[in-house]
Scaffold this active site. Sequence first.
Site, mmCIF file in Angstrom:
data_model
loop_
_atom_site.group_PDB
_atom_site.id
_atom_site.type_symbol
_atom_site.label_atom_id
_atom_site.label_comp_id
_atom_site.label_asym_id
_atom_site.label_seq_id
_atom_site.Cartn_x
_atom_site.Cartn_y
_atom_site.Cartn_z
ATOM 1 C CB CYS A 147 -29.690 45.330 39.404
ATOM 2 S SG CYS A 147 -31.390 45.415 38.813
ATOM 3 C CB CYS A 180 -33.672 40.358 34.132
ATOM 4 S SG CYS A 180 -32.028 40.120 34.863
#
Length: 262
Positions: free
Chosen positions: A74, A199
């Site tokens: 991530c 993101c």
Amino acid sequence: MNIKFYKYQGAGNDFILIDHREAPLKNIDTKAVAQLCDRRFGIGADGLMFLLNSDTYDFEMVYHNADGNVGSMCGNGGRCIVAFAKHLGIFDTETNFLAVDGPHYAKISAEGNWVELQMIDVDTINNDEEAFVLNTGSPHYVKEVEGLETMDVYTEGYRIRNNETYKANGINVNFVEKKSDHFFVRTFERGVEDETYACGTGVTAVAMAMAKKQNQIGQVVTPVVVLGGNMEINFSYDGQKFTDVFLCGPAERVFEGEIEIS
């Protein structure tokens, strides 16, 4: 038992951070992580991260998706855990840490709220009809669209993420629209199973896909706007491989507290 937690956000992508160097939680299951991430019955977050000791790096990052499962890399989470590690006094301005996709280098501003995180090199971009498919630490689908501000990202992203090609392993679905001086990006994330405000690995994938499409060779700087703010992706591209990839953006501590975990 009560556990100390910290809440961070990077361009609206929010995370629960737990200092696990002394292993305060011997065991935590998927259900417990999912409940902590739940926005009604828990703290609320797109994901949860444990910061662990490492024998060879400054620290190790272990990331869980909001559904409780251990996730792939991530990017915004990586930037937030860097800010967290600085807050804990683990490093000053530069750090090397370990994540699920390998080691990462990062540097942080003196104020501790802007992080430049080095991402993995990428040499493979595939096509799915008009879309691009690549892995920037997590798998991504990138599709250029028009009218993104009003697009139903949840419905279209859910459909692509769960089609026959991607349903088994899942994929993050990014929609991008070119503006005059930046790209506007919205993302449906697997694991969260919803649209998120940002993101990191997704905007990195978008920048690479657009550079390939536009044949941008050399040092490329890509400004990106997401629902949660402004970001920037820098890399070198020789027409075959993306190297020296940096994901740059804000990372800020929101609040901290204690919560009981059974």
